[in-house]
Design an enzyme around this catalytic site. Structure first.
Site, PDB file in Angstrom:
ATOM      1  N   HIS A   1       0.842  -1.207   0.000  1.00 46.90           N
ATOM      2  CA  HIS A   1       0.000   0.000   0.000  1.00 46.90           C
ATOM      3  C   HIS A   1       0.879   1.259   0.000  1.00 46.90           C
ATOM      4  CE1 HIS A   1      -3.609   2.395   1.294  1.00 46.90           C
ATOM      5  NE2 HIS A   1      -2.680   3.132   1.888  1.00 46.90           N
ATOM      6  N   GLU A   2       1.815   1.317   0.922  1.00 46.31           N
ATOM      7  CA  GLU A   2       2.680   2.509   1.010  1.00 46.31           C
ATOM      8  C   GLU A   2       3.560   2.637  -0.230  1.00 46.31           C
ATOM      9  OE1 GLU A   2       1.866   4.559   3.188  1.00 46.31           O
ATOM     10  OE2 GLU A   2       0.766   3.263   4.556  1.00 46.31           O
TER      11      GLU A   2
ATOM     12  N   HIS B   1       1.810   4.757  -2.677  1.00 48.22           N
ATOM     13  CA  HIS B   1       2.020   6.184  -2.385  1.00 48.22           C
ATOM     14  C   HIS B   1       3.407   6.625  -2.852  1.00 48.22           C
ATOM     15  CE1 HIS B   1      -1.535   7.156  -0.081  1.00 48.22           C
ATOM     16  NE2 HIS B   1      -1.326   6.227   0.833  1.00 48.22           N
TER      17      HIS B   1
ATOM     18  N   GLU C   1      -4.370   8.641  -2.493  1.00 52.97           N
ATOM     19  CA  GLU C   1      -4.954   7.410  -1.963  1.00 52.97           C
ATOM     20  C   GLU C   1      -5.288   6.452  -3.107  1.00 52.97           C
ATOM     21  OE1 GLU C   1      -4.695   7.204   1.189  1.00 52.97           O
ATOM     22  OE2 GLU C   1      -5.725   5.313   1.556  1.00 52.97           O
TER      23      GLU C   1
END
Lengths: 497, 497
Positions: free
Chosen positions: A265-266, A269, A295
């Site tokens: 997930h990160e 980003h 996001e």
């Protein structure tokens, strides 16, 4: 010499950006490296950087240069977009006077501290007076910004996190989710009950091995360790700067799966930050567009890519090799079923993607009502419980698992929550467009080939920076503005397909 | 309201201090954590912080407040000392105009970059033009400061690193060393040749074990990990802030001894920072007094305490337990002989305490001559070689082990070198005074009891901050200003006793 004014503005904003970046690294350090005894000094350092940044942004010189540069007909499209972003930042910062900024900052700090106590005690009454003091200050800020920007007060708050975000565009999207998700959830839960739980395995899974595995996937996805790091913090985040992107995770020795998916997930980003237009570094036009696209990039990597059957088919053998696992629990299908588990729960950060929107919709309703004054702070716990019952059919047994679970609001952040779900929706819409544009994308993912996807995201999202609005970027990339259709279709396919 | 002016100054300087502290953490991060790709952005961040700090320090408002507060008769001693330090910082920063500051900064960066190439190639001619451009700018700065401070130009440069430091006080001290050390060195080398080399052992010594051992000694000496860290960097240093002290080391898997003593050295610096007066945090009067006392604290811990027979008697069993060693090489006496090894060499940072002063005296002479213009940059390599021959009887075979070995000068730092040896001298003088004041100190050290020594240092040095001059602190602590006697006696006792 209007072009000279524009050039002066560039210099000026590069200095502001350097202060922002310095603050980002200090914030990362605070969460990952700083000994506890450094907290007080660090708060001072961050406050001074913030105040200096604010005074540079609001200065009379900037106002004059913006006027002069506005008349400059020699600017190209990107320079003009850059100038617009400078103006936006200046107006947003100048809308509220220094005493009001400081009052809000003090009230937020006090309320956040009270919230920590209240949450520890699971007692909303501890933080109620602080929140009652904070809400009018947030409202006043919203109204001052609304006046300066010509917007509704709630939209003026959204503007800080999602420039161009408007409640009038959010409402129909959330209404569509409100219709589509409850029957979908019922169907998914029935399906799951029939299938029974996926096979389980037991740890421990050494942290060093978990980290090695995570790094392997990060590199595969294109994370550049020459320009970034992976560390540990209590609450995972992506911080740092585009040339020095710092993501964090936390490891559970008994279960490698949360940290692994958290890192992915990160990484989403991080790829966005890293892909921002390099030739405009340090200027507002090179900033990430807003929290919705940010996001969308983490959720695209996590939800659309890494929780898919295709990705897990690629990942399972690497996971087995890392931990020396074997048996049914280690098969791709078992991992897929684990990562696609749906269960209505009380805590937003633990929610799956089917129930997550309900958490956001609740908060969106409540924060609008708090700001409008139609909901009193004192009535928040009751309204929360009622909303949870309506939306997910469960009732929090206490404040801790109810209205005290999130730091937002208590630290002064109103208008942030919707970006989570708008990001999930944008992720689905962008991934759908990428799959149409690049045939064979899913097959590539199953083979561990991510370059075509990342290149598409770089081109259509990352490298756009803030040169266009979120809406324009989405239309250019997907052919239409944000709507919930691709997201609903994704959920139906993944959970009922 | 003169007292209001003083209070405004305190606020103003707390902001300056927060910027300094922010820069210190970013500098630490650069050396320990930052991925290489972050270098360019980090340089921008540090430059902006430095420029903002400088403009806050030089501002007209500060000048006016200093005038107003100067007339304030209600200030107590510490407030008055604080005010004097503010004035000193303001005058020092304001002495040179912004364009000159920037020119010097640019020339220093360019020269430092050229020095890296020159050192890699071991070819002074590569950096010569840059150093020829830099020296006149340093000279101009020295002259501008000299004028503002009413000092000689060289003293005006010393002032930056060692406030109150004067060449007229350094000269007789270095002259005394110049007399005492050569015959002492000859005698030590004879003695050593008779005794033969100490027994040796072989690695590897796992880095994790080395770190554990270092942490054990740090804690024993009073390093507070609630307010500090130990990390790894290419060049060991002590950085951070008094409430968040960050020391670094580098480990050699084949020999644990350099890292261990390096950590103990930095721990001395750290204890000083940590012991600075807490109630004055963020104000100039709470800053470390200067580089002489700073270096005295690291060298007191390293040279006076940790290389002593008493300390090594305490340390040897812990070292053996850590690495599972046994045999003669692991006895306290063997460790002592290793750490007391004297050998004239070309490289300052590798020098023992008997030959170290010669390295400093050479640089002190040369930098004064360069600034006075009596030595041309082009003649530096020759003068260096000649000086080494005179002072230590050895000649560098190339520029890399000659005048290119240190970064100082090439990064614009003139007037820094003497503080190393003045620090070593102050360390001996302070330790001698502590031993007189606290009977049983050495016996305590042999038993691992450091509290009496640290308490004495806290009281007489650390907690004084910048409330007095180095000279005043030394007189109060030892009964006399700095002289070389205790240092010479220490060397005689340790190496010929």
């Amino acid at each position: 010499m209007p072009h000279a004014s524009y050039k002066r503005l560039e210099e000026w904003f590069r200095r502001i950006s350097a202060l922002t970046d310095a603050g980002a690294i200090l914030q990362w350090d605070l969460a990952t490296m700083m000994p506890k005894g450094g907290a007080r000094g660090r708060a001072d350092q961050l406050a001074v950087l913030k105040a200096l940044r604010h005074s540079l942004l609001c200065s009379l010189e900037v106002a004059q240069l913006l006027d002069a540069a506005g008349a400059d007909v020699s600017l190209d499209d990107w320079q003009r977009a850059n100038l617009e972003e400078m103006r936006r930042a200046h107006v947003l910062a100048s809308a509220v006077g220094q005493p009001e900024v400081e009052a809000l900052s003090r009230a937020s700090s006090a309320c956040e501290a009270a919230w920590r106590d209240a949450r520890a005690e699971s007692d909303f009454s501890i933080v109620r007076p602080s929140l009652e003091a904070l809400v009018p200050l947030v409202r006043a800020t919203a109204e001052a910004r609304a006046k300066a920007l010509g917007l509704d007060p709630y939209d003026a708050l959204l503007e800080e996190y999602e420039p161009g975000g408007r409640a009038a565009e959010i409402d129909p999207i959330f209404a569509r989710l409100g219709e589509a998700l409850p029957p979908l959830l019922t169907a998914v839960l029935e399906r799951q009950a029939e299938a029974g739980p996926p096979p389980e395995f037991r740890g421990p899974f050494p942290i060093e091995a978990q980290r090695r595995l995570a790094v392997q996937f990060m590199e595969r996805l294109g994370f550049d360790f020459h320009h970034g790091r992976l560390d540990v913090s209590l609450h995972p985040f992506c911080g740092g700067t585009p040339d020095d992107v710092r993501i964090t995770t936390r490891y559970d020795e008994q279960d490698f799966r949360p940290a692994l998916m958290g890192v992915l997930h990160e990484t989403g980003h991080a790829l966005y930050e890293r892909g921002l237009p390099r030739e405009w570094r340090g200027l507002p036009v090179a900033d990430a567009r807003g929290m919705v696209l940010h996001e969308s990039q983490s959720l695209l990597i996590e939800m659309q890519v890494c929780r898919s059957r295709a990705f897990l088919a690629f990942a399972a053998p690497l996971i087995r090799a890392t931990f020396g696992g074997s048996g049914p629990a280690w098969e791709a299908e078992a991992l897929y079923r684990h990562y696609a588990r749906v269960e209505p729960g009380l805590i937003r950060v633990n929610a799956d993607e089917v129930t997550y929107p309900a958490h956001v919709i609740l908060r969106y309703r409540l924060e609008k009502a708090l700001l409008a004054g139609t909901l009193k702070v004192a009535d928040l716990p009751g309204a929360w419980a009622e909303g949870m019952r309506d939306l997910l059919g469960i009732t929090p047994p206490d404040d801790r698992s109810g209205c005290l679970q999130d730091i937002h609001w208590y630290d002064g952040a109103f208008g942030y929550f919707p970006t989570y779900t708008l990001g999930a929706i944008a992720a689905a819409q962008l991934f759908d467009a990428a799959c149409r544009a690049e045939p064979g994308l899913t097959e590539g993912i199953a083979a561990g080939e991510f370059a075509p996807l990342i290149t598409w995201l770089r081109t259509h999202v990352h490298s756009q920076g803030s040169s266009k609005s979120t809406r324009e970027i989405l239309i250019a990339a997907t052919g239409r503005p944000l709507d919930a259709e691709a997201f609903v279709t994704h959920l139906e396919r993944r959970y009922l397909g």
